[in-house]
Design an enzyme around this catalytic site. Structure first.
Site, PDB file in Angstrom:
ATOM      1  N   LYS A 125       0.905  -1.269  -0.301  1.00 37.55           N
ATOM      2  CA  LYS A 125      -0.087  -0.215   0.087  1.00 37.55           C
ATOM      3  C   LYS A 125       0.885   1.140   0.012  1.00 37.55           C
ATOM      4  CE  LYS A 125      -4.409   1.034   0.130  1.00 37.55           C
ATOM      5  NZ  LYS A 125      -5.594   0.240  -0.130  1.00 37.55           N
ATOM      6  N   ASP A 165      -7.004   4.365  -4.414  1.00 38.09           N
ATOM      7  CA  ASP A 165      -7.463   4.233  -3.212  1.00 38.09           C
ATOM      8  C   ASP A 165      -8.314   5.483  -3.033  1.00 38.09           C
ATOM      9  OD1 ASP A 165      -7.605   2.301  -0.711  1.00 38.09           O
ATOM     10  OD2 ASP A 165      -7.439   4.238   0.304  1.00 38.09           O
ATOM     11  N   ASN A 239     -15.958   6.218  -5.422  1.00 38.05           N
ATOM     12  CA  ASN A 239     -16.119   5.060  -6.325  1.00 38.05           C
ATOM     13  C   ASN A 239     -16.953   3.758  -5.731  1.00 38.05           C
ATOM     14  OD1 ASN A 239     -15.550   5.194  -9.188  1.00 38.05           O
ATOM     15  ND2 ASN A 239     -13.111   4.783  -8.606  1.00 38.05           N
TER      16      ASN A 239
HETATM   17  O1  2IT Z   1      -8.430  -1.526  -0.666  1.00 33.28           O
HETATM   18  C1  2IT Z   1      -7.954  -2.020  -1.942  1.00 33.28           C
HETATM   19  O2  2IT Z   1      -8.133  -3.096  -2.074  1.00 33.28           O
HETATM   20  C2  2IT Z   1      -7.870  -0.886  -2.966  1.00 33.28           C
HETATM   21  N1  2IT Z   1      -7.661   0.201  -2.802  1.00 33.28           N
HETATM   22  C3  2IT Z   1      -7.455  -1.496  -4.537  1.00 33.28           C
HETATM   23  C4  2IT Z   1      -6.115  -1.981  -4.557  1.00 33.28           C
HETATM   24  C5  2IT Z   1      -5.674  -2.598  -6.112  1.00 33.28           C
HETATM   25  O3  2IT Z   1      -4.500  -2.637  -6.049  1.00 33.28           O
HETATM   26  O4  2IT Z   1      -6.558  -2.419  -6.762  1.00 33.28           O
END
Ligand code: 2IT
Length: 446
Positions: A125, A165, A239
């Site tokens: 992340k 995100d 989203n």
């Molecule tokens: O929290 C999540 O799973 C996301 N923000 C998407 C992560 C992604 O690599 O699509």
């Protein structure tokens, strides 16, 4: 002292100033107690010590120039938590609340979430303490370019694949991808959540929300109920909320709330049809969501500065941010006689609130399982890019639905294996963990 208690104590000592990370570590590890009891080789191989320590953490300066010519500096992050199952995979969050604790909590959750999808993706992340609200398009572009000018050296299609995100959508991913391509001279699908004109996956924007509703549908079905006709309280306006509201509407459920930073709206007629399109329009404007909605649809009531958890509903789906449901909110839900909470945002419920809900007969569908459709579709986007092809929306939704049904089944199977009753939170943690732990054992001490 048990292996878990001992390791939690060590984690608290080592990460004393990281409350969000400690919150998820406590929730996950506590629920894994029966797994460690049944599998002593995990302790012998120091699985907890290793899985709670990121493989790599990068913190970097992001300098950029605002529209007034003033130099601004933000702090950028990428935490590469676990590559046991595949390249690090997880989103980037741009929000003033971002710090190392928030990114570590999100990265830690991502390991188990990504494992639950059954796809070959590790957990990571990143993000920045940058506030996109009120910024011009050119400011966003300059920020994204500066962010990528450092991040590019740490990522790649088989190394680490970021996505969006909070605060990072198609526009931001587009600017970052443009800069990555320019520096690397490489159009390689390293970012997901791209626009469809840009190698992105048809349906990726809706995928997280659709997946949440597929998961909620399976959860209700398991307890002999159907989603059709249910009254649903939803929070957020991004989203995830949009996809969730749209799919609920398609399946015949009635969404009566959405929320934004300004408060929430209660629309007893249902947030449906053109109202959903209007929400999209409002979101794109970067302004407040709720007060204009209530102005346009006078039957809707606007509750300034409040959250929607006191509104009576059959099902609650938080889609805004972490810790949006606290103990008093959980009490209100129980007092309103609800039976189901399905988490859309990452870690929306405090540990205390989860315990209260579960011990009062509310079934909690955890975000790690319920919102995994987003990252699952990101992985499908990775394979679309690697194959130099384009998948249809129909292909994507079919795969997404199958993945969500399978995630629910795996969680229930883990509950049965360890006699956990209806504790889907523990079931998801265990199912996600077991796949990662097995991969770690095979790979030796690394
Ligand atoms: O929290 C999540 O799973 C996301 N923000 C998407 C992560 C992604 O690599 O699509």
């Amino acid at each position: 002292m048990s292996y878990v208690s001992e390791q939690l104590e060590a984690l608290r000592a080592k990460n004393a100033n990281q409350p969000e990370f400690l919150q998820t570590a406590t929730e996950v590890l506590t629920s894994l107690e029966p797994v460690f009891d049944a599998n002593p080789e995990y302790e012998k191989n120091a699985i907890i010590e290793r899985i709670t320590e990121p493989e790599r953490q990068v913190i970097f300066r992001v300098p950029w120039v605002d529209d007034n010519g003033k130099v601004q500096v933000n702090r950028g992050f990428r935490v590469q938590f676990s590559s046991a199952l595949g390249p690090y995979k997880g989103g980037l969050r741009f929000d003033p609340s971002v710090n190392i604790s928030v990114i570590k909590f999100l990265g830690f959750e991502q390991i188990f979430k990504n494992s639950l999808t059954g796809l070959p993706i590790g957990g990571g992340k990143g993000g920045a303490d940058f506030n996109p609200v009120g910024k011009s398009d050119m400011e966003i572009m300059r920020f994204c370019q500066s962010f990528m000018t450092e991040l590019f050296r740490h990522i790649g299609p088989n190394t680490d694949v970021p996505a969006g995100d909070m605060g990072v959508g198609g526009r931001e991913i587009g600017y970052m991808m443009g800069q990555y391509k320019r520096i690397r001279d490489c159009y390689d699908g390293t970012l997901t959540g791209k626009g469809t004109a840009n190698g992105g996956l048809a349906g990726r924007a809706e995928a997280t929300g659709y997946g949440i509703v597929f998961y909620a549908r399976e959860m209700l079905k398991h307890f002999g109920e159907e989603i059709k006709g249910k009254t649903v309280v939803v929070s957020g306006f991004g989203n995830v909320t949009w996809g969730t509201v749209q799919k609920l509407d398609q399946l015949g459920a009635k969404v009566i709330t959405i929320s934004g930073p300004d408060g929430y709206i209660l629309d007893e007629d249902g947030v449906t049809g053109d109202k959903i399109d209007y929400l999209l329009e409002l979101r794109a404007s970067g302004k407040n969501i709720c007060s204009p909605y209530a102005e346009k649809y006078p039957n809707a009531k606007f509750f300034k500065g409040e959250k929607p958890w006191g509104v009576k509903a059959d099902l609650y789906i938080p889609c805004a941010t972490q810790n949006e449901i606290r103990i008093d909110d959980a009490k209100a839900m129980v007092a309103n006689g609800t039976k189901f909470l399905c988490e859309g945002s990452n870690m929306p419920t405090t540990n205390e609130a989860i315990e209260y809900l579960q011990s009062n007969g509310v079934v909690v569908g955890p975000s790690k399982a319920a919102n995994a459709g987003g990252v699952a579709c990101s992985c499908i986007e990775m394979s679309q890019n690697a194959e130099h092809t384009i998948f249809t929306e129909e292909d994507v939704y079919k795969k997404l639905e199958a993945i969500m049904v399978n995630i629910f089944k795996q969680s229930v199977a883990a509950c049965e294996k360890y006699n956990l009753g209806d504790n889907l939170v523990a079931g998801a943690n265990i199912a996600g963990f077991e796949r990662v732990a097995q991969a770690m054992l095979i790979q030796g001490i690394c």
